[in-house]
Design an enzyme around this catalytic site. Structure first.
Site, mmCIF file in Angstrom:
data_model
loop_
_atom_site.group_PDB
_atom_site.id
_atom_site.type_symbol
_atom_site.label_atom_id
_atom_site.label_comp_id
_atom_site.label_asym_id
_atom_site.label_seq_id
_atom_site.Cartn_x
_atom_site.Cartn_y
_atom_site.Cartn_z
ATOM 1 N N LYS A 54 -31.210 -12.250 -13.057
ATOM 2 C CA LYS A 54 -29.973 -11.617 -12.587
ATOM 3 C C LYS A 54 -29.923 -10.160 -13.040
ATOM 4 O O LYS A 54 -29.526 -9.271 -12.287
ATOM 5 C CB LYS A 54 -28.751 -12.385 -13.106
ATOM 6 C CG LYS A 54 -28.506 -13.671 -12.340
ATOM 7 C CD LYS A 54 -27.519 -14.580 -13.037
ATOM 8 C CE LYS A 54 -27.559 -15.957 -12.378
ATOM 9 N NZ LYS A 54 -27.021 -17.023 -13.211
ATOM 10 N N GLN A 98 -22.970 -18.741 -17.422
ATOM 11 C CA GLN A 98 -24.128 -19.550 -17.036
ATOM 12 C C GLN A 98 -23.884 -21.008 -17.410
ATOM 13 O O GLN A 98 -23.516 -21.326 -18.538
ATOM 14 C CB GLN A 98 -25.385 -19.009 -17.736
ATOM 15 C CG GLN A 98 -26.683 -19.662 -17.300
ATOM 16 C CD GLN A 98 -27.036 -19.401 -15.837
ATOM 17 O OE1 GLN A 98 -26.843 -18.306 -15.325
ATOM 18 N NE2 GLN A 98 -27.543 -20.418 -15.159
ATOM 19 N N ASP A 121 -18.831 -16.470 -9.085
ATOM 20 C CA ASP A 121 -19.420 -17.785 -8.807
ATOM 21 C C ASP A 121 -18.566 -18.573 -7.807
ATOM 22 O O ASP A 121 -19.033 -19.553 -7.238
ATOM 23 C CB ASP A 121 -19.494 -18.614 -10.104
ATOM 24 C CG ASP A 121 -20.900 -18.659 -10.696
ATOM 25 O OD1 ASP A 121 -21.872 -18.573 -9.919
ATOM 26 O OD2 ASP A 121 -21.004 -18.795 -11.923
HETATM 27 N N1 GUN Z 1 -26.346 -22.964 -13.277
HETATM 28 C C1 GUN Z 1 -27.021 -23.438 -12.195
HETATM 29 N N2 GUN Z 1 -26.552 -22.891 -11.060
HETATM 30 C C2 GUN Z 1 -25.559 -22.051 -11.426
HETATM 31 C C3 GUN Z 1 -24.702 -21.181 -10.688
HETATM 32 O O1 GUN Z 1 -24.745 -21.070 -9.454
HETATM 33 N N3 GUN Z 1 -23.819 -20.473 -11.434
HETATM 34 C C4 GUN Z 1 -23.742 -20.590 -12.783
HETATM 35 N N4 GUN Z 1 -22.823 -19.874 -13.408
HETATM 36 N N5 GUN Z 1 -24.521 -21.375 -13.490
HETATM 37 C C5 GUN Z 1 -25.431 -22.097 -12.810
#
Ligand code: GUN
Length: 293
Positions: A54, A98, A121
Site C-alpha cells: 500500500k 489492517q 475500506d
Molecule cells: N485484510 C484483508 N483484506 C482487507 C481489506 O480489504 N481491508 C483491511 N483493512 N484489511 C484487510
C-alpha cells in the site's frame, strides 16, 4: 472453449495511472494532496506485506502515506486514541486498519470509530448502511474492483444471475449490494448452503470468496459464465513446491467459462487500485470538490 483471461493487473495499472493524473490535477487546482493512514497491529507477516504494498502504491500515485505500527499487545483504548488522532488530522483523508486484529480487540468497534468520511475500506456501519439503501458513500475496495472488471468484461449487468460464494462483510455482502444496484439477480452461498454446485451452475456471473484453495471445480461452472476469483491461498504441492492459488480450479474452470480472473494478477491488484481511488474520492468529498475519474 478456453476462457478469456481477465487481466486485473493491466486494468489496475491503467486505473492507477488515471488516479495519479487526477492527484496531480488536485495538487495544481486546489493545492491538495490526498493522504492515507494505515494502522497495523501485531506482526502478522502477510499483513506486513500488504502494508508495504500500500505504501508503494501510494507513493506511485502521489498520495501521501502515514503508517502507525503497534504491538500485538496494544489495548483497544490505545487503538481508539490513535484513530481519534487521525480523524482530527487534516492531512489524512483515508484511514485503514489492517485486518485481522488481535482477538482481544473488537474489530467492528474500532472500524466504527473511524470518521465515516475517512473510511476508505467502506466497512463503517454508516457506509455499509448507505450501500444497502442506495445512498452515495465509500464502497469496500475488493467488491468495487470486481464490479469494475465485470462492467469492463460484460458491459451491462442488468438481468444477469450473479452467484456469490461467501457472506463476509468485506466481500460477499457488499458485493451482493453492488450487484443488486446493477439490477442483477443475486444468490449468496456460504458454508451451510446445500447442493452448492447446483447453485453455482446457475450463475452467469460467479464470484468466489471463501478462502478454500481450488474448491470450485470446473463442472460447478455454467458454460459461458464469467468467473471472478477473490481467493488468494498459499498451498504446498506434493513435490514440496509452494504456489499461490485461488478458490477456483483455474484450468478446469477455463474450459467452461467465457472469462475468468487468474490468481495472482486478477482481483488482488484491483483491491489496491480501488483503495487509492477511495482515498482520492474521500479527499475530494471532504473538501467539497467534484470527484470524477
Ligand atoms: N485484510 C484483508 N483484506 C482487507 C481489506 O480489504 N481491508 C483491511 N483493512 N484489511 C484487510
Amino acid at each position: 472453449m478456453t476462457a478469456k483471461r481477465i487481466d486485473g493487473k493491466a486494468f489496475a495499472a491503467t486505473l492507477r495511472a488515471s488516479i495519479a493524473d487526477a492527484v496531480t490535477q488536485l495538487n495544481t487546482s486546489h493545492n491538495l494532496t490526498p493522504g492515507l493512514a494505515v494502522i497495523l497491529v501485531g506482526e502478522d507477516p502477510a499483513s506486513a506485506v500488504y502494508v508495504r504494498n500500500k505504501r508503494k502504491a501510494c507513493a506511485e500515485a502521489g498520495i501521501a502515506s502515514f503508517e502507525t505500527i503497534l504491538p500485538a499487545s496494544t489495548t483497544q483504548d490505545a487503538l481508539l486514541r490513535e484513530i481519534a488522532r487521525l480523524n482530527a488530522d487534516d492531512a489524512v483523508h483515508g484511514i485503514l486498519v489492517q485486518l485481522p486484529l488481535p482477538a482481544h480487540i473488537d474489530a467492528q468497534a474500532v472500524i466504527n470509530a473511524i470518521d465515516p468520511a475517512k473510511d476508505v475500506d467502506g466497512f463503517h456501519v454508516i457506509n455499509a448502511g448507505r450501500l444497502a439503501v442506495g445512498q452515495p458513500g465509500l464502497v469496500p475496495c475488493t467488491p468495487l474492483g470486481c464490479l469494475l472488471l465485470l462492467r469492463d468484461t460484460l458491459g451491462s449487468l442488468a438481468g444477469k444471475h450473479a452467484v456469490i460464494l461467501g457472506r463476509s462483510n468485506i466481500v460477499g455482502k457488499p458485493m451482493a449490494q453492488l450487484l443488486l444496484r446493477e439490477s442483477c439477480t443475486v444468490t449468496i452461498c456460504h458454508s451451510r448452503t446445500e447442493q452448492l454446485s447446483q447453485e453455482t451452475r446457475r450463475g452467469d456471473i460467479l464470484i468466489a470468496a471463501i478462502g478454500k484453495p481450488e474448491y470450485v471445480r470446473g463442472d460447478w461452472i455454467k458454460p459461458g459464465a464469467t468467473v471472478l476469483d477473490v481467493g488468494i491461498n498459499r498451498i504446498t504441492r506434493d513435490d514440496g513446491s509452494s504456489a499461490l492459488v485461488g478458490d477456483v480450479d483455474y484450468k478446469a474452470a477455463s474450459a467452461r467459462a467465457h472469462a475468468i480472473t487468474p490468481v495472482p494478477g486478477g482481483i488482488g491488484p484491483m483491491t489496491i487500485a480501488c483503495l487509492l481511488r477511495n482515498t482520492l474520492e474521500a479527499a475530494c468529498a471532504i473538501h467539497g470538490i467534484a470527484f470524477t475519474l
